[in-house]
Every structure is written in C-alpha cells, then in structure tokens.
Design a protein around this motif. Structure first.
Motif, PDB file in Angstrom:
ATOM      1  N   UNK A  22     -18.425  13.571  27.457  1.00 28.75           N
ATOM      2  CA  UNK A  22     -17.834  12.471  26.705  1.00 28.75           C
ATOM      3  C   UNK A  22     -17.732  12.815  25.220  1.00 28.75           C
ATOM      4  N   UNK A  23     -16.575  12.559  24.667  1.00 33.46           N
ATOM      5  CA  UNK A  23     -16.345  12.762  23.235  1.00 33.46           C
ATOM      6  C   UNK A  23     -16.069  11.425  22.571  1.00 33.46           C
ATOM      7  N   UNK A  24     -16.617  11.258  21.388  1.00 29.44           N
ATOM      8  CA  UNK A  24     -16.380  10.029  20.638  1.00 29.44           C
ATOM      9  C   UNK A  24     -14.903   9.932  20.261  1.00 29.44           C
ATOM     10  N   UNK A  25     -14.375   8.731  20.380  1.00 31.54           N
ATOM     11  CA  UNK A  25     -12.946   8.533  20.115  1.00 31.54           C
ATOM     12  C   UNK A  25     -12.740   7.949  18.726  1.00 31.54           C
ATOM     13  N   UNK A  26     -12.156   8.741  17.832  1.00 30.29           N
ATOM     14  CA  UNK A  26     -11.786   8.259  16.507  1.00 30.29           C
ATOM     15  C   UNK A  26     -12.969   7.841  15.652  1.00 30.29           C
ATOM     16  N   UNK A  27     -12.663   7.432  14.427  1.00 29.03           N
ATOM     17  CA  UNK A  27     -13.690   6.959  13.523  1.00 29.03           C
ATOM     18  C   UNK A  27     -14.577   8.069  12.991  1.00 29.03           C
ATOM     19  N   UNK A  28     -15.536   7.678  12.176  1.00 26.99           N
ATOM     20  CA  UNK A  28     -16.494   8.621  11.597  1.00 26.99           C
ATOM     21  C   UNK A  28     -17.870   8.343  12.163  1.00 26.99           C
ATOM     22  N   UNK A  29     -18.455   9.349  12.774  1.00 28.91           N
ATOM     23  CA  UNK A  29     -19.785   9.226  13.365  1.00 28.91           C
ATOM     24  C   UNK A  29     -20.861   9.282  12.296  1.00 28.91           C
ATOM     25  N   UNK A  30     -22.042   8.808  12.649  1.00 28.86           N
ATOM     26  CA  UNK A  30     -23.183   8.988  11.751  1.00 28.86           C
ATOM     27  C   UNK A  30     -23.674  10.429  11.791  1.00 28.86           C
ATOM     28  N   UNK A  31     -23.679  11.047  12.982  1.00 30.09           N
ATOM     29  CA  UNK A  31     -24.134  12.443  13.079  1.00 30.09           C
ATOM     30  C   UNK A  31     -23.558  13.116  14.306  1.00 30.09           C
ATOM     31  N   UNK A  32     -23.159  14.361  14.139  1.00 29.93           N
ATOM     32  CA  UNK A  32     -22.850  15.266  15.250  1.00 29.93           C
ATOM     33  C   UNK A  32     -24.000  16.253  15.353  1.00 29.93           C
ATOM     34  N   UNK A  33     -24.537  16.393  16.548  1.00 30.44           N
ATOM     35  CA  UNK A  33     -25.648  17.314  16.783  1.00 30.44           C
ATOM     36  C   UNK A  33     -25.139  18.479  17.620  1.00 30.44           C
ATOM     37  N   UNK A  34     -25.268  19.671  17.077  1.00 33.38           N
ATOM     38  CA  UNK A  34     -24.802  20.879  17.753  1.00 33.38           C
ATOM     39  C   UNK A  34     -25.990  21.499  18.486  1.00 33.38           C
ATOM     40  N   UNK A  35     -25.963  21.460  19.805  1.00 32.65           N
ATOM     41  CA  UNK A  35     -27.058  21.976  20.621  1.00 32.65           C
ATOM     42  C   UNK A  35     -27.713  20.857  21.403  1.00 32.65           C
ATOM     43  N   UNK A  36     -27.643  20.943  22.736  1.00 33.13           N
ATOM     44  CA  UNK A  36     -28.183  19.891  23.596  1.00 33.13           C
ATOM     45  C   UNK A  36     -29.484  20.279  24.252  1.00 33.13           C
ATOM     46  N   UNK A  37     -30.380  20.943  23.498  1.00 36.94           N
ATOM     47  CA  UNK A  37     -31.719  21.229  24.002  1.00 36.94           C
ATOM     48  C   UNK A  37     -32.687  20.130  23.590  1.00 36.94           C
ATOM     49  N   UNK A  38     -33.970  20.439  23.667  1.00 40.79           N
ATOM     50  CA  UNK A  38     -34.984  19.424  23.375  1.00 40.79           C
ATOM     51  C   UNK A  38     -34.854  18.907  21.948  1.00 40.79           C
ATOM     52  N   UNK A  39     -34.674  19.798  20.983  1.00 40.96           N
ATOM     53  CA  UNK A  39     -34.551  19.380  19.586  1.00 40.96           C
ATOM     54  C   UNK A  39     -33.351  18.457  19.394  1.00 40.96           C
ATOM     55  N   UNK A  40     -32.196  18.889  19.876  1.00 43.27           N
ATOM     56  CA  UNK A  40     -30.990  18.096  19.688  1.00 43.27           C
ATOM     57  C   UNK A  40     -31.045  16.761  20.399  1.00 43.27           C
ATOM     58  N   UNK A  41     -31.541  16.755  21.624  1.00 47.46           N
ATOM     59  CA  UNK A  41     -31.581  15.518  22.405  1.00 47.46           C
ATOM     60  C   UNK A  41     -32.639  14.553  21.891  1.00 47.46           C
ATOM     61  N   UNK A  42     -33.778  15.089  21.430  1.00 47.51           N
ATOM     62  CA  UNK A  42     -34.800  14.228  20.849  1.00 47.51           C
ATOM     63  C   UNK A  42     -34.266  13.555  19.584  1.00 47.51           C
ATOM     64  N   UNK A  43     -33.606  14.340  18.735  1.00 44.43           N
ATOM     65  CA  UNK A  43     -32.993  13.773  17.535  1.00 44.43           C
ATOM     66  C   UNK A  43     -31.974  12.702  17.911  1.00 44.43           C
ATOM     67  N   UNK A  44     -31.119  13.020  18.880  1.00 43.09           N
ATOM     68  CA  UNK A  44     -30.066  12.096  19.290  1.00 43.09           C
ATOM     69  C   UNK A  44     -30.641  10.789  19.830  1.00 43.09           C
ATOM     70  N   UNK A  45     -31.646  10.897  20.704  1.00 38.95           N
ATOM     71  CA  UNK A  45     -32.230   9.702  21.307  1.00 38.95           C
ATOM     72  C   UNK A  45     -32.824   8.781  20.242  1.00 38.95           C
ATOM     73  N   UNK A  46     -33.650   9.334  19.365  1.00 34.05           N
ATOM     74  CA  UNK A  46     -34.322   8.499  18.376  1.00 34.05           C
ATOM     75  C   UNK A  46     -33.337   7.957  17.332  1.00 34.05           C
ATOM     76  N   UNK A  47     -32.314   8.734  16.995  1.00 31.56           N
ATOM     77  CA  UNK A  47     -31.304   8.251  16.050  1.00 31.56           C
ATOM     78  C   UNK A  47     -30.487   7.119  16.669  1.00 31.56           C
ATOM     79  N   UNK A  48     -30.126   7.265  17.942  1.00 28.46           N
ATOM     80  CA  UNK A  48     -29.375   6.208  18.621  1.00 28.46           C
ATOM     81  C   UNK A  48     -30.207   4.935  18.754  1.00 28.46           C
ATOM     82  N   UNK A  49     -31.488   5.103  19.037  1.00 26.37           N
ATOM     83  CA  UNK A  49     -32.374   3.940  19.134  1.00 26.37           C
ATOM     84  C   UNK A  49     -32.460   3.211  17.788  1.00 26.37           C
TER      85      UNK A  49
END
Length: 427
Positions: A22-49
C-alpha cells in the motif's frame, strides 16, 4: 543462491498478512521510513500510535532481511557496561544511556504483551558463557556493576553453567534474567501487522533511489517511479544500507552471521541441554550464540565468510562448534542453514545521524538488534513527534566514513580467520 542455503527455522505466524504494498495517496506525510525491519516497523508503529501519518518502504519483503533471520536473542544492554558509559558520556548523559540500555529487552516483551503479538517467546534470561579466566573476571565485573543497580543478574560458577547449559568447556558465566528469546520472523511480521492496523502504509519491493528536499518537504523517489512527499525521512536500513545517503554505508562494517538448526532433539538428549530455555553467547573472539527453537531444535550461529555461501561446507564452523559444546549431538541431522547481515560500527555503539533537518538515519545494531532497535524505534517516534533531541538516547552525530573503507572488509575477513585460530588454541 540455492534456496537450501537460505532456509531459516523461523516461521511466519498464521496471522501474518499478505501485504498489498500500500502506498499513501497524495498529500504530505509526516514521515517516510525506508526499511521494514524491526527498527523501521517499531518507529512506524509508535509514531502512528501518536497520530502521525507514516509510510514504510522496503526494497524486499518484510522479514526477508536480518530482522527475520537473526538468532532471536533479546539481550538488554550495550557492548559496554554502566561505568564505561558514565566515564565516556558524562554523568547526566551516561545515566540516560544506562537506563535506556537496561530496558531494551523490556521494549520487546512489553510490545508483545501490549499489542497481543502472536510471537513464541521465553523470558528466562541470557547466559554469557566464559571459557577463560580472563572472560570470567570480565563477567564478574559486569555482574558487580549491574547488580549494584538492582538488575536481576547472577554470576555462575563452573557447576552452575554446566547445569544450565549442559555444554562442555566453560569455567563459569553470567546470567541476565532480563533477557529472553523470541521467534524473530514472527516478531517482525507481527510488528508489521499491528503497524498496518494502526494506519501505517507498508509497501514491499519499493526500493528508494533518490531523496531531494524542496521548500522544506522531502521528495522520496522509488525505482518504480513513485514519488512521495514527507516532512521527515527515516533511514532504517542498517546492514543493508546502500548509497542513498552518501557516506552512510561507509560508516559501518556489514558482517554475515551464519546459523544452523538441528532436527528436533530426542527427549532423552534434550533433557540436559538448556533445560531452562535460556539464550547463550560465549566469550570467544569470534563468538558463537545458541538456543533452543520453539519446536525443540538446537539453533547455533556465528560469524561466517564474507562471500555468499555456495555449499553446506560454508556452515562447517557452526557444526564444529555445536559438537564441541554438545558431543551427544554428533548424530543429529542439521536440517536448516541460513545467514543474514549485522552491522558493526568502529566504536561498537549505534550511530544516529541527521545530516539535514528531517532526514534521520540509524545504523549499528552490534548483534543486539532485536532489543536495541525495538527500543530505539520508540525513541525515534518520540523525536518525530516532538522534535526534541533529548528523546534520543544517543547523541546525533555527523556521518564519518571509515578511512579506507574498501579495504576494511578484507581486514575483517583476515581478522576473523586469525581470531578463529586463536580460539581453537583455547579449547
């Protein structure tokens, strides 16, 4: 490389989603995280929360890299003990680092509990096994420092470590009950699942090839022609770092960690091998690490050749180590062989960089990535929300490529060969 040479023992949970990239459609995101390992996913989860809009982009598949291929040992702390951290970072910042290091394993087990992750785990501790008097003195010093801070740790004598591991050749060791073991692939996939449930967009097989900044907004371009706009970018590629951010790949030394898993052990053999379910790392220069898997196999890993493996013989050093420790396993088949990358930095500490405002990078797991990167991800999310660098346990530092980096790999390979020979003399 034949599939037989990339066959980890870890299993995806039944709850694992089939990501639709899934790719975000349009607009400006708060953050793009490059890398879907533990570091990237942990950052993503807590930022989304915390309410941020997040996109994760991974060049491969979730769980395909080191986050899903490691040994699953959840070890708190850093390579350095509290007194060293206080001496080198000063009392205030040193205390912050000590507190952070003490709680990195908690970050893993807390998220498993709080997010109800379907991850097999045991939290009965980690043993650092000492095979020389010098290593035992080091363990005693470490025990003193952490015990004085109230950590649940214990120094083991020869009889104690023999009873807990069933292994041959150790004089003693150190037990840290804050630690444990997990199935790392399940953990990575489950982090992705709950992150997606929290609103994170996750796109597999989207390699980022260009980062540019215009009018305060980052433009993130992928190999397939997609362009996303974001207030911030987090590079969480660690040992798989490429040339996306100039100089970053030259700040780390990526190493291969090779692992093997036996067939499930017969009950009569298994009874005396790690009966408490702890993880173990030893004190050798080229250390080995081992544990039991959820389905009753013996899993052992260690540093391997720098080139990609071409035959089962490339795992022979792991098999020799296994039989040295557990002669009774000589007749048990090795059914799984695999490898992944770890990233080392010259000072054996993680490095956090922000060369331009809103462009963040984290490298250097030092072989303790499960706990370290889980905990760092939460702190990185706090930084994205607040912009307050005090949320980060490590200081932001400039990118400093290792001198003569191209020759460093050759030197590391030669050192591994030399150290392995020295270790053999200490049997």
């Amino acid at each position: 490389m034949p599939a037989a040479f990339s066959d980890p023992v870890w299993q995806k949970p039944q709850t694992a989603p089939a990501f639709r990239s899934e790719l975000s459609a349009g607009g400006t995101l708060d953050a793009v995280i490059v890398g879907g390992g533990i570091m990237g996913l942990s950052t993503a989860l807590h930022a989304a929360r915390a309410g941020l809009s997040i996109q994760v982009l991974d060049a491969g598949a979730i769980g395909q890299g080191a986050s899903g291929l490691n040994g699953g040992q959840v070890i708190p702390g850093l390579k350095y003990d509290p007194e060293w951290l206080l001496e080198h970072f000063g009392k205030e910042h040193g205390e912050t680092l000590v507190e952070f290091a003490a709680a990195t394993a908690d970050a893993v087990f807390d998220v498993i509990r709080d997010e109800k992750l379907a991850v097999p785990f045991t939290r009965n501790g980690w043993i650092q096994a000492a095979h020389t008097d010098t290593a035992l003195k080091t363990a005693s010093n470490r025990d003193r420092q952490w015990r004085s801070r109230g950590a649940d740790v214990e120094l083991l004598d020869g009889a104690g470590i023999a009873a807990m591991t069933g292994a041959k050749g150790y004089l003693g060791g150190w037990l840290d009950r804050r630690a444990g073991i997990i199935d790392p692939l399940s953990y990575t996939m489950e982090l992705a699942r709950v992150a997606a449930g929290a609103g994170v967009k996750i796109a597999e097989r989207h390699r980022v090839v260009k980062l540019t900044k215009q009018a305060g907004v980052w433009r993130v371009s992928t190999q397939g022609g997609t362009e996303l706009r974001s207030k911030s970018v987090v590079l969480a590629t660690n040992a798989y770092t490429d040339g996306l951010l100039p100089g970053l790949a030259q700040t780390i030394v990526p190493l291969h960690s090779f692992q093997i898993a036996t067939a499930p052990l017969p009950a009569e053999v298994a009874a005396s091998i790690l009966p408490g379910g702890q993880a173990v790392s030893d004190s050798r220069r080229i250390l080995i690490y081992y544990r039991r898997s959820p389905d009753g196999r013996m899993v052992l890993g260690g540093r391997g050749r720098m080139a990609l493996p071409s035959s089962p013989a490339d795992w022979a050093h792991c098999e020799r180590a296994l039989i040295r420790l557990y002669p009774a396993l000589a007749g048990i088949a090795i059914e799984k062989r695999w490898f992944g990358r770890v990233a080392l930095t010259p000072d054996h500490l993680p490095h956090l960089h922000e060369p331009e405002k809103g462009l963040l990078a984290v490298v250097g797991c030092q072989g303790r990535g499960v706990g370290l990167m889980s905990a760092l991800g939460k702190r990185m999310a706090n930084y994205l929300v607040s912009g307050d660098a005090r949320q980060l346990p490590f200081p932001l530092s400039p990118i400093k490529p290792i001198p003569f980096h191209a020759f460093r790999q050759v030197g590391v390979a030669a050192a591994i060969t030399w150290y392995r020979m020295l270790d053999a003399f200490e049997r």
